[in-house]
Design a protein around this motif. Structure first.
Motif, short mmCIF file in Angstrom:
data_model
loop_
_atom_site.label_atom_id
_atom_site.label_comp_id
_atom_site.label_asym_id
_atom_site.label_seq_id
_atom_site.Cartn_x
_atom_site.Cartn_y
_atom_site.Cartn_z
N SER A 198 0.83 -1.20 0.00
CA SER A 198 0.00 0.00 0.00
C SER A 198 0.87 1.25 0.00
O SER A 198 2.08 1.19 0.22
N THR A 225 0.85 3.63 2.18
CA THR A 225 1.37 3.81 3.53
C THR A 225 2.58 2.91 3.77
O THR A 225 3.58 3.32 4.37
N CYS A 257 4.74 10.70 13.86
CA CYS A 257 3.33 11.03 13.63
C CYS A 257 3.16 12.51 13.30
O CYS A 257 2.46 12.89 12.35
N VAL A 307 4.53 13.28 9.74
CA VAL A 307 3.65 12.84 8.65
C VAL A 307 2.44 13.77 8.55
O VAL A 307 2.02 14.15 7.45
N TYR A 311 -0.59 14.48 5.43
CA TYR A 311 -1.09 13.16 5.11
C TYR A 311 -2.12 12.75 6.16
O TYR A 311 -2.14 13.29 7.26
N ARG A 328 -4.56 8.24 9.67
CA ARG A 328 -4.30 6.80 9.63
C ARG A 328 -2.88 6.51 9.14
O ARG A 328 -2.18 5.65 9.68
N THR A 329 -2.45 7.22 8.12
CA THR A 329 -1.09 7.05 7.61
C THR A 329 -0.07 7.43 8.67
O THR A 329 0.93 6.73 8.88
N THR A 382 0.09 4.71 11.37
CA THR A 382 0.73 3.49 10.89
C THR A 382 2.24 3.65 10.79
O THR A 382 3.01 2.77 11.21
N VAL A 383 2.68 4.77 10.24
CA VAL A 383 4.13 5.02 10.13
C VAL A 383 4.76 5.12 11.51
O VAL A 383 5.84 4.57 11.77
N GLN A 429 -4.15 7.43 -2.42
CA GLN A 429 -3.45 8.02 -1.28
C GLN A 429 -2.16 8.73 -1.67
O GLN A 429 -1.64 9.52 -0.88
N ASP A 467 -7.49 8.63 1.87
CA ASP A 467 -7.73 7.23 2.20
C ASP A 467 -9.21 6.94 2.01
O ASP A 467 -10.06 7.53 2.68
N ASP A 495 -5.24 -3.55 0.18
CA ASP A 495 -5.51 -3.24 1.59
C ASP A 495 -6.68 -4.07 2.08
O ASP A 495 -7.84 -3.68 1.96
#
Length: 567
Positions: A144, A146, A326, A329, A334, A337-338, A341-342, A460, A479, A503
């Motif tokens: 994905s 992400t 976080c 990003v 962005y 959620r991205t 996750t990162v 995305q 997303d 995904d």
């Protein structure tokens, strides 16, 4: 025990105990890697009983890193990495700086020297390759956008650590340690060392992209023509390990980075998918040995002797790094959620931290207790990393419910987040909403274009959406698991929703949003395996296409057509 069987002892004890404790961990609803780490602690030098060869275990773990990164490279092209360069490059460098400052400040608070604090902070700033990739693969988001951001971030971190490892010996004297290198000898001038390192890394990348992209696929094709499965598997493994070793020996880059680029150039071959499948069992086995080797380095006594220091180190790794990633990003605009996750991907440290800690101790720029704290932080952060991934969805829901700002982060005012006011009416009603514009999505879009069927892309990758807009294609950035994105794609009036991304986690949420806004909409989903396809069919009532199944049916139709024609 004869030294000649120490390799067998290490493999047998490592894999055997990893199986036992991994099984017990899963039965206790814990991640299997917790069992692997515990197996390493048991056969390590700091616990009574059998002690495996730590040197051999570390080398076996390196092979696991090579094979894993090679497999990742097989799924990524240079275009994939360039697509995330605008966030991965500055984001990774900024996150390294923040984590280094946090770790360094902690060390200075403990009255360490500034040089020791710097090395300690750097060791806490870089994530483990194996842990990150295993987590992304387990969640099914490695391919994905992400996942690509996380991998691109990781590549930048690896490159940065290569420079750190090369520059540390000549700088050790100025940092209060031993000038020179661990093997002895006077250090080269700093400018010469830096220039040579950049030249080596640049030469390696150029060689792989210019020569490797032609040579290695050709070699794989020649081996495939022999019809020998054994030779094919041998070619794949030899390419991964040999190129990784040669890159480290000749160009000074890490094994992981060398193997990653080897996979990227091998991806140019039409047999890249088969190469990934053939190397999968070996990748899994050696990845287990990586976690076992980490456990062997851990001295449990540090938890008793320095519990507060260990807790502080874990806090920097899990909270400090994650919050920094976080925020970075989100700063690049962005989705939340991205960002979550990162940040979860980077909430651990691993192999580069061990190498840097060992080099720091040998150069006198890191105390031995610092190395113990780094190892303790690594083991705890690796063991708890799956927990942070499991908390992403509930944390996102909680933030949405409690803080309006969190919802605003998903639907922030960005020109690419909504269709232009000049969009033709044919794209706003009875259109197809296409989620994802990757390899599969592009082919679907081409068929829709050929049949003059209007469609809107939800993607995305912000840069890709910009290019689609320039090409005259209706597209929105975001997303599709977020209702706002599907609303902007006018899902309420669409006739079909096509999810062309891999995904598997968020597809159910996309289906729920689409059917809530448009009960009559038809849905088409892409899936990777039969179990997943069966569940999606039952839960979403969508039309699910399985890659292998569609390929088999197409081949069968062609065979039947030829057989009937020849009758």
């Amino acid at each position: 025990m004869p030294h000649s069987v120490s390799l067998i002892n290490t493999i047998a004890a490592g894999l055997g105990l990893a199986l036992v404790f991994g099984f017990l961990a899963v039965r206790l609803r814990l991640p299997a890697l917790v069992g692997y780490l515990l197996a390493g602690v048991i056969i390590g030098p700091f616990t009574p009983g059998f002690v495996a060869d730590a040197g051999i275990a570390a080398q076996l773990a390196e092979i696991g890193v090579m094979l894993l990164m090679f497999g990742v490279g097989l799924h990524f092209s240079l275009d994939d990495l360039l697509a995330v360069r605008k966030i991965a490059l500055p984001g990774a460098l900024a996150q390294i700086a923040v984590a280094t400052l946090l770790g360094g400040a902690l060390a200075l608070w403990w009255d360490w020297k500034w040089g020791e604090a710097l090395v300690f902070g750097l060791a806490l700033s870089v994530a483990s390759t194996v842990v990150l990739l295993r987590a992304l693969e387990h969640l099914g988001i490695l391919d994905s956008f992400t996942g690509r951001i996380a991998v691109g971030w990781l590549v930048v971190e690896d490159l940065a650590m290569v420079l750190v490892l090369v520059l540390l010996p000549p700088l050790a004297g100025a940092m209060g340690g031993h000038a020179g290198n661990p093997a002895g000898g006077a250090p080269d001038p700093l400018w010469q060392t830096l220039g040579l390192t950049l030249l080596q890394v640049g030469g390696f990348v150029a060689l792989m992209l210019v020569v490797g992209r032609r040579a290695f696929p050709w070699i794989l094709w020649q081996v495939t023509r022999t019809g020998s499965r054994e030779l094919f598997t041998l070619c794949v493994v030899a390419a991964a390990v040999s190129i990784a070793f040669a890159s480290a020996a000749l160009f000074g880059v890490s094994f992981a980075l060398g193997a990653f680029f080897a996979g990227m150039v091998m991806r140019e071959s039409e047999f890249s998918h088969r190469a990934a499948e053939e190397s999968l069992p070996l990748r899994d086995a050696f990845a287990v040995l990586f976690f076992v080797s980490v456990g062997m380095l851990f001295d449990p006594s540090v938890l008793i002797e320095r519990p507060l220091q260990v807790l502080a180190v874990v806090g920097v790794i899990v909270l400090g790094k994650s919050l920094a990633a976080c925020a970075l990003v989100l700063a690049f605009r962005y989705p939340l959620r991205t960002a979550l996750t990162v940040s979860a991907s980077l909430a651990q440290i691993g192999e580069f931290s061990f190498i840097l800690a060992g080099l720091g101790v040998s150069l006198g720029v890191l105390p031995v207790e610092g190395q113990s704290l780094i190892l303790a932080g690594a083991l705890i952060s690796i063991a708890t990393n799956p927990l942070w991934f499991s908390l992403i969805a509930p944390l996102q829901k909680w933030l949405y419910a409690r803080f309006p700002l969190a919802r605003g982060l998903e639907s922030r005012d960005h020109p690419l987040a909504e269709l232009p006011s000049t969009t033709e009416a044919r794209y706003l009603s009875r259109q197809v909403v296409l989620v994802g514009y990757g390899r599969v999505g592009r082919r679907i879009a081409a068929e829709l274009e050929a049949n003059d069927i209007p469609y809107v892309v939800a993607e995305q990758n912000r840069e890709l959406v910009g290019k689609l807009r320039e090409a005259g294609i209706a597209a929105v950035w975001g997303d599709a698991a977020d209702a706002e994105v599907l609303i902007q794609a006018h899902i309420a009036r669409a006739r079909v929703l096509v999810v062309a991304t891999p995904d598997a986690i968020n597809v159910r949420q996309m289906m729920e949003i689409a059917r809530t806004l448009n009960p009559a909409i038809e849905t088409v989903i892409r899936s990777h395996n039969e179990d997943e396809a069966r569940l999606l069919t039952q839960e979403t009532a969508a039309t699910v296409f399985l890659g292998e199944q569609e390929l088999a049916q197409a081949m069968a139709r062609d065979v039947v057509r030829r057989a009937v024609a020849a009758a």
